[in-house]
Design a protein around this motif. Structure first.
Motif, mmCIF file in Angstrom:
data_model
loop_
_atom_site.group_PDB
_atom_site.id
_atom_site.type_symbol
_atom_site.label_atom_id
_atom_site.label_comp_id
_atom_site.label_asym_id
_atom_site.label_seq_id
_atom_site.Cartn_x
_atom_site.Cartn_y
_atom_site.Cartn_z
ATOM 1 N N LYS A 316 0.826 -1.206 0.000
ATOM 2 C CA LYS A 316 0.000 0.000 0.000
ATOM 3 C C LYS A 316 0.860 1.256 0.000
ATOM 4 C CE LYS A 316 -4.187 -1.804 2.229
ATOM 5 N NZ LYS A 316 -5.107 -1.660 3.396
ATOM 6 N N GLN A 317 2.022 1.191 0.678
ATOM 7 C CA GLN A 317 2.912 2.350 0.709
ATOM 8 C C GLN A 317 3.489 2.618 -0.676
ATOM 9 O OE1 GLN A 317 3.791 4.376 3.764
ATOM 10 N NE2 GLN A 317 3.941 5.549 1.875
ATOM 11 N N GLY A 318 3.869 1.542 -1.361
ATOM 12 C CA GLY A 318 4.359 1.693 -2.726
ATOM 13 C C GLY A 318 3.291 2.262 -3.639
ATOM 14 N N MET A 319 2.047 1.816 -3.456
ATOM 15 C CA MET A 319 0.946 2.328 -4.265
ATOM 16 C C MET A 319 0.657 3.789 -3.959
ATOM 17 S SD MET A 319 -0.282 0.472 -6.612
ATOM 18 C CE MET A 319 -1.725 1.505 -6.856
ATOM 19 N N ALA A 320 0.817 4.191 -2.690
ATOM 20 C CA ALA A 320 0.582 5.591 -2.318
ATOM 21 C C ALA A 320 1.587 6.507 -3.018
ATOM 22 C CB ALA A 320 0.681 5.750 -0.801
ATOM 23 N N ILE A 321 2.855 6.112 -3.007
ATOM 24 C CA ILE A 321 3.879 6.912 -3.683
ATOM 25 C C ILE A 321 3.625 6.928 -5.190
ATOM 26 C CG2 ILE A 321 6.338 7.132 -4.175
ATOM 27 C CD1 ILE A 321 5.669 7.776 -1.301
ATOM 28 N N PHE A 322 3.288 5.762 -5.744
ATOM 29 C CA PHE A 322 2.977 5.681 -7.172
ATOM 30 C C PHE A 322 1.784 6.571 -7.518
ATOM 31 C CE2 PHE A 322 0.504 3.931 -10.674
ATOM 32 C CZ PHE A 322 1.458 3.804 -11.669
ATOM 33 N N SER A 323 0.761 6.567 -6.682
ATOM 34 C CA SER A 323 -0.446 7.363 -6.944
ATOM 35 C C SER A 323 -0.132 8.847 -6.957
ATOM 36 C CB SER A 323 -1.513 7.065 -5.889
ATOM 37 O OG SER A 323 -1.896 5.700 -5.944
ATOM 38 N N ALA A 324 0.699 9.295 -6.006
ATOM 39 C CA ALA A 324 1.070 10.712 -5.968
ATOM 40 C C ALA A 324 1.805 11.111 -7.235
ATOM 41 C CB ALA A 324 1.947 10.987 -4.740
ATOM 42 N N MET A 325 2.735 10.264 -7.667
ATOM 43 C CA MET A 325 3.465 10.546 -8.900
ATOM 44 C C MET A 325 2.536 10.528 -10.110
ATOM 45 S SD MET A 325 6.930 8.293 -8.409
ATOM 46 C CE MET A 325 8.232 8.738 -7.254
ATOM 47 N N ALA A 326 1.656 9.521 -10.156
ATOM 48 C CA ALA A 326 0.769 9.359 -11.311
ATOM 49 C C ALA A 326 -0.200 10.527 -11.441
ATOM 50 C CB ALA A 326 0.003 8.041 -11.201
ATOM 51 N N ILE A 327 -0.735 11.002 -10.325
ATOM 52 C CA ILE A 327 -1.665 12.132 -10.377
ATOM 53 C C ILE A 327 -0.966 13.375 -10.914
ATOM 54 C CG2 ILE A 327 -3.000 13.733 -8.942
ATOM 55 C CD1 ILE A 327 -3.640 11.295 -7.130
ATOM 56 N N CYS A 328 0.250 13.626 -10.431
ATOM 57 C CA CYS A 328 1.015 14.779 -10.923
ATOM 58 C C CYS A 328 1.298 14.649 -12.419
ATOM 59 C CB CYS A 328 2.333 14.913 -10.161
ATOM 60 S SG CYS A 328 2.156 15.416 -8.442
ATOM 61 N N LEU A 329 1.632 13.439 -12.852
ATOM 62 C CA LEU A 329 1.934 13.217 -14.267
ATOM 63 C C LEU A 329 0.707 13.439 -15.138
ATOM 64 C CD1 LEU A 329 3.889 12.269 -16.507
ATOM 65 C CD2 LEU A 329 3.106 9.921 -16.041
ATOM 66 N N VAL A 330 -0.434 12.902 -14.719
ATOM 67 C CA VAL A 330 -1.663 13.050 -15.503
ATOM 68 C C VAL A 330 -2.065 14.518 -15.604
ATOM 69 C CG1 VAL A 330 -4.138 12.540 -15.531
ATOM 70 C CG2 VAL A 330 -2.496 10.714 -15.046
ATOM 71 N N LEU A 331 -1.957 15.258 -14.497
ATOM 72 C CA LEU A 331 -2.280 16.687 -14.524
ATOM 73 C C LEU A 331 -1.360 17.437 -15.476
ATOM 74 C CD1 LEU A 331 -2.920 17.381 -10.721
ATOM 75 C CD2 LEU A 331 -4.636 17.258 -12.548
ATOM 76 N N ALA A 332 -0.071 17.109 -15.424
ATOM 77 C CA ALA A 332 0.895 17.773 -16.301
ATOM 78 C C ALA A 332 0.643 17.421 -17.761
ATOM 79 C CB ALA A 332 2.315 17.379 -15.898
ATOM 80 N N MET A 333 0.431 16.134 -18.009
ATOM 81 C CA MET A 333 0.203 15.683 -19.381
ATOM 82 C C MET A 333 -1.075 16.299 -19.948
ATOM 83 S SD MET A 333 0.396 11.768 -20.797
ATOM 84 C CE MET A 333 -0.867 11.156 -19.690
ATOM 85 N N GLY A 334 -2.122 16.395 -19.128
ATOM 86 C CA GLY A 334 -3.357 17.016 -19.579
ATOM 87 C C GLY A 334 -3.175 18.492 -19.893
ATOM 88 N N SER A 335 -2.390 19.189 -19.072
ATOM 89 C CA SER A 335 -2.145 20.619 -19.296
ATOM 90 C C SER A 335 -1.406 20.849 -20.606
ATOM 91 C CB SER A 335 -1.353 21.205 -18.128
ATOM 92 O OG SER A 335 -2.049 21.070 -16.914
ATOM 93 N N ILE A 336 -0.376 20.028 -20.847
ATOM 94 C CA ILE A 336 0.391 20.167 -22.091
ATOM 95 C C ILE A 336 -0.496 19.849 -23.288
ATOM 96 C CG2 ILE A 336 2.353 19.288 -23.426
ATOM 97 C CD1 ILE A 336 3.719 18.651 -20.745
#
Length: 604
Positions: A316-336
């Motif tokens: 779950k800890q690995g998934m939490a870190i992955f989720s934080a990274m993934a959310i930031c990436l999706v927001l950035a990718m959507g903005s671009i």
């Protein structure tokens, strides 16, 4: 529009599907567990230990581990520096290229040992095959392996209880190269060759153009030219063009590109075999190779999140870190994506450019390859700047102000949105330590993370790790912006010119290596200053990370109680993202306001 959205979703799903098994494999390798390749590769690993007199059971203190990292990197730096200077006298140089000047050699050596791969030159016309293969490709492997080794030293700091050692750097780097990087890149190299990426030792070829072109005295192509090969004359609307030159042949570079392209992506190195990187048709010919190369950028960084969760026995800890990274990436990718798809008012004005999406890519296609379009270009731009990769399949200098700003911001955050192999995750863990400390202050409890108390010692070093990138970027770009000579290196003036300078130092300070292509950084000042920025931003966080690991490994575990702050739920993920963005916003908003934001509002 629907098909465009499907592309974005499929790219991300493919990344996750591939990252999960790769993460499980990496965890087994770094734990010394048996894998399906063990029978073949373990004897190779043991042979390296025997030849190099490595004690596979050694437990290094954090100080010894740090010294090993620094000495190993220094040896690589000196070797690569001398190899470039002397390449004119060495074999493997069918083009007869001369040695590289000292400041560019210094910059390139610093670039490749720090996993930055910033390139102020065109590889096919500057470096010999020997330098590319023995110098750059080798550093692509070992610099990537160094980042992974440091990460697992930190993980052991959380795992072990009242111990002294973090494992052996030499064992960690050997296992990473032999068991992970070599097999993975062998497979990817074969797939790329099958897709048309060149892989040979032939000298560059000169081929005849299907249709000749004419250029003027400045080397610019003459539009609507009528060319008479027999009389060697060029006319436009019946008027002869004086001093025009007819071009009938093309220079086509050759060499071992596929093997270097594979590791440049999986090791988040990014240095292209060709000067224009993966926008070159011989380095990235089609949609098939583009998918492989693009997915490879984030494959290991994403996989390490799952390996981390498995190592500490808390998925779950690995998934939490992955989720934080993934959310930031999706927001950035959507903005671009949105910014590039809707382009700028100037492009759409009076129908100057058709930015519609019916039977064409639409939007801002300047600087992008027609064979990839906006969706794949925007995805690649987000992937490569989220990771400390820096390879490109489009020119970021031609992006809209907001699209270019988001790529800059991803690097300025410290390359922790997946980030480089190893360094991205240990950077994000430093932010996690900062997050639990702040959260602990808010609720009046002693901060804890993964069963270890977070005390002032860890906090001080975590702050150093988190702020090393902003300090390097802002100090370097501030000095450069104050020098009058910097204007000579700019392709644009005003706000966009400042963005070019800021992007350059963000790229080097974030150990990324991509560039706003209009900026000429091949001068003594920029070569030396950018080299210093790269070295600072790479090794200060490494020292800080290992210092944290060395202190954590000596601590005992704390029992989880009802009052323990959960670091696996949605609230922690939100807080972690907030802290990452807060540090980035506080550090860079003034500079971004003068660059891309000023350019954006100036277009309205």
């Amino acid at each position: 529009m629907k098909s465009t959205l499907i592309q974005y979703v499929l790219y991300f799903i493919a990344l996750i599907i591939l990252a999960i098994p790769v993460g499980a494999y990496i965890k087994k390798v770094m734990n010394g567990e048996k894998t399906f390749l063990s029978r073949m590769l373990v004897p190779c690993e043991k042979a390296v230990y025997k030849i190099m007199h490595i004690d596979s059971q050694e437990e290094m203190t954090w100080k010894k581990y740090t010294v090993s990292v620094l000495v190993f990197s220094l040896i690589g730096f000196v070797f690569l520096f001398l190899l470039q200077l002397l390449q004119g006298y060495l074999m493997g140089n069918p083009q007869g290229l001369s040695g590289v000047k000292w400041d560019l050699s210094l910059n390139t050596a610093a670039s490749f040992i720090t996993n930055t791969n910033w390139q102020a030159y065109s590889g096919e016309s500057t470096l010999s095959y020997l330098t590319q293969a023995l110098g750059l490709t080798v550093q692509n492997f070992v610099s990537a392996a160094t980042g992974i080794a440091v990460l697992f030293a930190l993980i052991r700091g959380f795992m072990k209880v009242e111990a002294k050692g973090l494992g052996s750097f030499w064992v960690d780097i050997t296992r990473t190269i032999i068991h992970v990087l070599i097999p993975l890149n062998l497979v990817i190299s074969v797939l790329l060759v099958a897709g048309g990426v060149i892989q040979n030792l032939e000298p560059a070829q000169t081929v005849s153009l299907v249709e000749p072109i004419a250029v003027n005295v400045d080397g610019e192509i003459i539009e609507n030219a009528q060319i008479d090969i027999a009389s060697k004359t060029v006319t436009v609307n019946g008027q002869m063009v004086p001093q025009a030159k007819i071009i009938t042949e093309q220079f086509v570079p050759m060499g071992p590109a596929a093997s270097q392209v594979a590791i440049k992506q999986t090791g988040t190195n990014g240095g292209g075999y060709m000067g224009v990187n993966s926008a070159h048709p011989l380095e990235n010919p089609n949609a098939y190779t583009n998918f492989i190369e693009m997915t490879s950028i984030l494959l290991i960084p994403a996989a390490l999140c799952f390996a981390f969760g498995s190592m500490i026995k808390n998925k779950k800890q690995g998934m939490a870190i992955f989720s934080a990274m993934a959310i930031c990436l999706v927001l950035a990718m959507g903005s671009i994506a949105v910014s590039e798809q809707y382009a700028t008012p100037q492009l759409a004005q009076n129908g100057n450019v058709d930015i519609g999406m019916v039977e064409q890519s639409g939007g801002n296609m300047e600087g992008k390859e027609s064979r990839f379009g906006i969706a794949t270009s925007a995805t690649w731009a987000a992937y490569t700047t989220a990771a400390s990769n820096g390879s490109v399949n489009s020119m970021h200098d031609s992006y809209t102000p907001i699209g270019g700003m988001v790529t800059m911001l991803l690097m300025q955050l410290g390359e922790v949105v997946f980030g480089g192999v190893g360094c991205g995750l240990y950077g994000m863990l430093a932010f996690a330590i900062l997050t639990v400390f702040i959260a602990g202050l808010m609720v009046g409890r002693t901060p804890e993370f993964l069963g270890k108390k977070i005390e002032p010692y860890e906090m001080k070093w975590a702050v150093v790790v988190c702020l090393a990138t902003p300090v390097a970027i802002l100090v370097g770009s501030g000095i450069a912006a104050a020098l009058p000579s910097t204007v000579d290196s700019l392709n644009n003036t005003g706000a966009h010119g400042l963005s070019e300078v800021l992007y350059t130092y963000s790229s080097c300070g974030g150990n990324n290596g991509s560039a706003f292509a209009g900026f000429n950084a091949n001068t003594v000042f920029f070569n030396v200053s950018l080299a210093l920025v790269m070295l600072f931003a790479r090794f200060v966080p490494i020292i800080g990370t290992l210092a944290i690991a060395g202190h954590l490994v000596e601590k005992k575990k704390i029992a989880v109680t009802a009052g323990t702050l959960s670091t696996t739920n949605g609230m922690f993920v939100f807080l972690l993202i907030f802290i990452v963005l807060l540090v980035g916003a506080l550090s860079f908003f003034p500079a971004l306001a003068l660059g891309p934001l000023a350019e954006f509002f100036g277009m309205l």
